[in-house]
Design a protein around this motif. Structure first.
Motif, PDB file in Angstrom:
ATOM      1  N   GLN A  31       4.905   9.983  -7.284  1.00  0.00           N
ATOM      2  CA  GLN A  31       5.912  10.133  -8.329  1.00  0.00           C
ATOM      3  C   GLN A  31       5.298  10.209  -9.720  1.00  0.00           C
ATOM      4  OE1 GLN A  31       8.425   6.712  -7.566  1.00  0.00           O
ATOM      5  NE2 GLN A  31       9.708   7.833  -6.119  1.00  0.00           N
ATOM      6  N   GLY A  32       3.968  10.111  -9.791  1.00  0.00           N
ATOM      7  CA  GLY A  32       3.298  10.167 -11.083  1.00  0.00           C
ATOM      8  C   GLY A  32       3.509   8.927 -11.920  1.00  0.00           C
ATOM      9  N   ARG A  33       3.730   7.807 -11.274  1.00  0.00           N
ATOM     10  CA  ARG A  33       3.976   6.550 -11.980  1.00  0.00           C
ATOM     11  C   ARG A  33       2.793   5.611 -11.782  1.00  0.00           C
ATOM     12  NH1 ARG A  33       9.522   4.925  -9.257  1.00  0.00           N
ATOM     13  NH2 ARG A  33       9.305   3.043 -10.550  1.00  0.00           N
ATOM     14  N   SER A  34       2.711   4.611 -12.635  1.00  0.00           N
ATOM     15  CA  SER A  34       1.621   3.652 -12.576  1.00  0.00           C
ATOM     16  C   SER A  34       1.800   2.702 -11.392  1.00  0.00           C
ATOM     17  CB  SER A  34       1.570   2.841 -13.871  1.00  0.00           C
ATOM     18  OG  SER A  34       0.690   1.742 -13.734  1.00  0.00           O
ATOM     19  N   GLU A  35       0.670   2.346 -10.752  1.00  0.00           N
ATOM     20  CA  GLU A  35       0.720   1.369  -9.666  1.00  0.00           C
ATOM     21  C   GLU A  35       1.160  -0.007 -10.163  1.00  0.00           C
ATOM     22  OE1 GLU A  35      -2.895   1.241  -7.507  1.00  0.00           O
ATOM     23  OE2 GLU A  35      -2.682   3.271  -6.683  1.00  0.00           O
ATOM     24  N   GLU A  36       1.096  -0.233 -11.468  1.00  0.00           N
ATOM     25  CA  GLU A  36       1.546  -1.514 -12.010  1.00  0.00           C
ATOM     26  C   GLU A  36       3.050  -1.701 -11.848  1.00  0.00           C
ATOM     27  OE1 GLU A  36       0.205  -1.965 -15.987  1.00  0.00           O
ATOM     28  OE2 GLU A  36      -1.940  -2.011 -15.431  1.00  0.00           O
ATOM     29  N   GLU A  37       3.749  -0.650 -11.491  1.00  0.00           N
ATOM     30  CA  GLU A  37       5.196  -0.744 -11.283  1.00  0.00           C
ATOM     31  C   GLU A  37       5.551  -1.184  -9.861  1.00  0.00           C
ATOM     32  OE1 GLU A  37       7.702   2.407 -12.993  1.00  0.00           O
ATOM     33  OE2 GLU A  37       5.829   3.372 -13.584  1.00  0.00           O
ATOM     34  N   VAL A  38       4.545  -1.570  -9.079  1.00  0.00           N
ATOM     35  CA  VAL A  38       4.799  -1.813  -7.660  1.00  0.00           C
ATOM     36  C   VAL A  38       5.783  -2.959  -7.429  1.00  0.00           C
ATOM     37  CG1 VAL A  38       2.803  -3.342  -7.321  1.00  0.00           C
ATOM     38  CG2 VAL A  38       3.700  -2.016  -5.391  1.00  0.00           C
ATOM     39  N   ASP A  39       5.699  -4.031  -8.232  1.00  0.00           N
ATOM     40  CA  ASP A  39       6.637  -5.136  -8.027  1.00  0.00           C
ATOM     41  C   ASP A  39       8.068  -4.718  -8.376  1.00  0.00           C
ATOM     42  OD1 ASP A  39       4.682  -6.837  -7.121  1.00  0.00           O
ATOM     43  OD2 ASP A  39       4.293  -7.725  -9.082  1.00  0.00           O
ATOM     44  N   ARG A  40       8.197  -3.931  -9.424  1.00  0.00           N
ATOM     45  CA  ARG A  40       9.544  -3.462  -9.801  1.00  0.00           C
ATOM     46  C   ARG A  40      10.111  -2.562  -8.708  1.00  0.00           C
ATOM     47  NH1 ARG A  40      12.551  -3.687 -14.080  1.00  0.00           N
ATOM     48  NH2 ARG A  40      10.888  -4.648 -15.303  1.00  0.00           N
TER      49      ARG A  40
ATOM     50  N   LEU B  99       0.829  -1.210   0.000  1.00  0.00           N
ATOM     51  CA  LEU B  99       0.000   0.000   0.000  1.00  0.00           C
ATOM     52  C   LEU B  99       0.865   1.262   0.000  1.00  0.00           C
ATOM     53  CD1 LEU B  99      -2.687  -1.184   2.576  1.00  0.00           C
ATOM     54  CD2 LEU B  99      -3.039  -0.820   0.116  1.00  0.00           C
ATOM     55  N   LEU B 100       1.944   1.227   0.755  1.00  0.00           N
ATOM     56  CA  LEU B 100       2.826   2.400   0.805  1.00  0.00           C
ATOM     57  C   LEU B 100       3.572   2.582  -0.515  1.00  0.00           C
ATOM     58  CD1 LEU B 100       4.125   1.904   4.445  1.00  0.00           C
ATOM     59  CD2 LEU B 100       2.754   3.831   3.621  1.00  0.00           C
ATOM     60  N   TYR B 101       4.018   1.469  -1.122  1.00  0.00           N
ATOM     61  CA  TYR B 101       4.680   1.592  -2.430  1.00  0.00           C
ATOM     62  C   TYR B 101       3.716   2.187  -3.461  1.00  0.00           C
ATOM     63  CZ  TYR B 101       8.669  -1.314  -0.946  1.00  0.00           C
ATOM     64  OH  TYR B 101       9.799  -1.798  -0.324  1.00  0.00           O
ATOM     65  N   GLN B 102       2.456   1.780  -3.411  1.00  0.00           N
ATOM     66  CA  GLN B 102       1.476   2.340  -4.349  1.00  0.00           C
ATOM     67  C   GLN B 102       1.323   3.847  -4.141  1.00  0.00           C
ATOM     68  OE1 GLN B 102      -1.795  -0.298  -3.368  1.00  0.00           O
ATOM     69  NE2 GLN B 102      -1.511  -1.498  -5.236  1.00  0.00           N
ATOM     70  N   MET B 103       1.354   4.286  -2.892  1.00  0.00           N
ATOM     71  CA  MET B 103       1.254   5.722  -2.634  1.00  0.00           C
ATOM     72  C   MET B 103       2.509   6.436  -3.136  1.00  0.00           C
ATOM     73  SD  MET B 103       0.081   7.725   0.824  1.00  0.00           S
ATOM     74  CE  MET B 103      -1.636   7.213   0.547  1.00  0.00           C
ATOM     75  N   VAL B 104       3.663   5.805  -2.953  1.00  0.00           N
ATOM     76  CA  VAL B 104       4.915   6.388  -3.474  1.00  0.00           C
ATOM     77  C   VAL B 104       4.811   6.567  -4.988  1.00  0.00           C
ATOM     78  CG1 VAL B 104       7.363   5.922  -3.891  1.00  0.00           C
ATOM     79  CG2 VAL B 104       6.373   5.500  -1.627  1.00  0.00           C
ATOM     80  N   LEU B 105       4.346   5.538  -5.676  1.00  0.00           N
ATOM     81  CA  LEU B 105       4.239   5.610  -7.130  1.00  0.00           C
ATOM     82  C   LEU B 105       3.272   6.716  -7.545  1.00  0.00           C
ATOM     83  CD1 LEU B 105       4.163   1.778  -7.892  1.00  0.00           C
ATOM     84  CD2 LEU B 105       5.984   3.367  -8.525  1.00  0.00           C
ATOM     85  N   GLY B 106       2.177   6.852  -6.802  1.00  0.00           N
ATOM     86  CA  GLY B 106       1.226   7.919  -7.118  1.00  0.00           C
ATOM     87  C   GLY B 106       1.848   9.295  -6.956  1.00  0.00           C
TER      88      GLY B 106
END
Length: 280
Positions: A75-84, A66-73
Motif C-alpha cells: 500500500q506504500g505505507r510505513s511499516e511503523e503503522e503496523v499496530d494501527r 509479518l503479513l501486515y508489514q507486507m500489506v503496508l508495503g
C-alpha cells in the motif's frame, strides 16, 4: 480500499492493491486465531499442551505482523503503522473468516455458571485448529508457488513453523477421537456444527481472479477448497470421524462478522486504545 502511494516494483498499482487486500484477510486470520489460542494460557488440559498452545499463539500473531508489514508495503505505507493496522480498525474492516472469531466454547454449550465463556471446549479448539491449519498449509503452498517473490519467500518461512502447529493439533485430535464412543460422538457434533464456517475459510477476496491470472496465486480459493476437502476427509476417516455437510457460511472476507469479533476486539485492543500514539 487503500490505494498504493507508490508503485510496487513489478506490480501494477491496481494489482498491488488486490494483493494487499488478499494478504490482509490472511493476516486477520492469524491475528484473531492467535488471540483465541492465547486465551487458553493457564487453562489447557495439561501443562505441556498449555505451553505448546501458548507458543503457537505467539507464532500466529508473529505471522500476522509479518503479513501486515507486507500489506503496508504493497500500500506504500510505513511499516511503523503496523499496530494501527492490527488494532485500529472497526470490526467491519476485518477480513478474517468467521470461524476464527468464535469463542473457545464454539457457542456449542453454555459455560458452567460463573465461568467465562472463553474457558472453552478443548475439542472445539482442536477441531478448529485442525481445519484451519490444513487450510493455511494449502494457502502457504499457493503463495510459495506463485509469482510474487517476496510473498513466496515469506510463505516458505511461515510453513516451517506452521508444520508444527498442524502436528500438535492433529495429534490431539487423534487422542480425543480415540477416547471412546462418547468422545468421538462429541467431536463429530463439533465437526457438524462448524463445517459451514470452516468452508468459509475459502471465501475469495475481491479480485482474486486477477491475482491468479497474473500468476501471483498458484491456485484459486475453490481449487484450494477442493484439495482441503480431500485431505480433511482422509484425515478424519482415519480417526473414525467424517466431514460435516452443508454449504459454506461466508461473509467474513467482506467484513460481515458476528458480535463475537466485536467482543474479541474490545478486549484485544484495550491497552493499545489507551494511547495509540504511545511507544511502549
Amino acid at each position: 480500499m487503500a490505494q498504493p502511494r507508490a508503485a510496487t516494483p513489478g506490480l501494477a498499482p491496481e494489482v498491488a492493491t488486490l494483493l494487499a487486500d488478499h494478504l490482509l484477510a490472511a493476516a486477520d486470520d492469524e491475528l484473531v486465531l492467535g488471540h483465541r489460542h492465547a486465551e487458553w494460557t493457564g487453562f489447557g488440559p495439561d501443562i505441556e499442551s498449555d505451553i505448546a498452545l501458548s507458543s503457537v499463539a505467539q507464532e500466529e500473531i508473529g505471522h500476522a505482523r509479518l503479513l501486515y508489514q507486507m500489506v503496508l508495503g504493497l500500500q506504500g505505507r510505513s511499516e511503523e503503522e503496523v499496530d494501527r493496522l492490527a488494532f485500529g480498525r472497526p470490526p467491519q474492516a476485518f477480513r478474517n473468516a468467521v470461524l476464527l472469531e468464535r469463542p473457545n466454547d464454539g457457542g456449542l454449550e453454555p459455560p458452567p455458571e460463573g465461568e467465562p465463556a472463553w474457558r472453552g471446549e478443548w475439542g472445539f479448539a482442536i477441531v478448529r485448529m485442525v481445519l484451519y491449519d490444513r487450510a493455511d498449509a494449502i494457502r502457504l503452498e499457493t503463495w510459495a508457488s506463485g509469482g510474487h517473490a517476496p510473498l513466496a519467500a515469506l510463505a516458505r518461512t511461515l510453513a516451517r513453523e506452521e508444520r508444527y502447529h498442524r502436528l500438535f493439533a492433529e495429534t490431539w485430535l487423534e487422542r480425543l477421537a480415540g477416547g471412546g464412543p462418547a468422545a468421538a460422538a462429541r467431536l463429530q457434533r463439533v465437526l457438524d456444527a462448524v463445517w459451514g464456517e470452516a468452508l468459509g475459510l475459502f471465501e475469495a477476496t475481491d479480485g482474486e481472479a486477477v491475482l491468479v491470472a497474473h500468476g501471483l496465486l498458484a491456485r484459486s480459493s475453490s481449487e484450494q477448497a477442493e484439495r482441503w476437502r480431500d485431505e480433511v476427509a482422509a484425515l478424519l476417516e482415519g480417526m473414525g470421524l467424517r466431514p460435516g455437510r452443508g454449504p459454506a457460511a461466508t461473509g467474513g472476507r467482506a467484513g460481515r462478522h458476528t458480535p463475537d469479533l466485536t467482543a474479541l476486539l474490545e478486549e484485544m485492543t484495550s491497552v493499545w486504545r489507551l494511547d495509540p500514539e504511545a511507544r511502549w
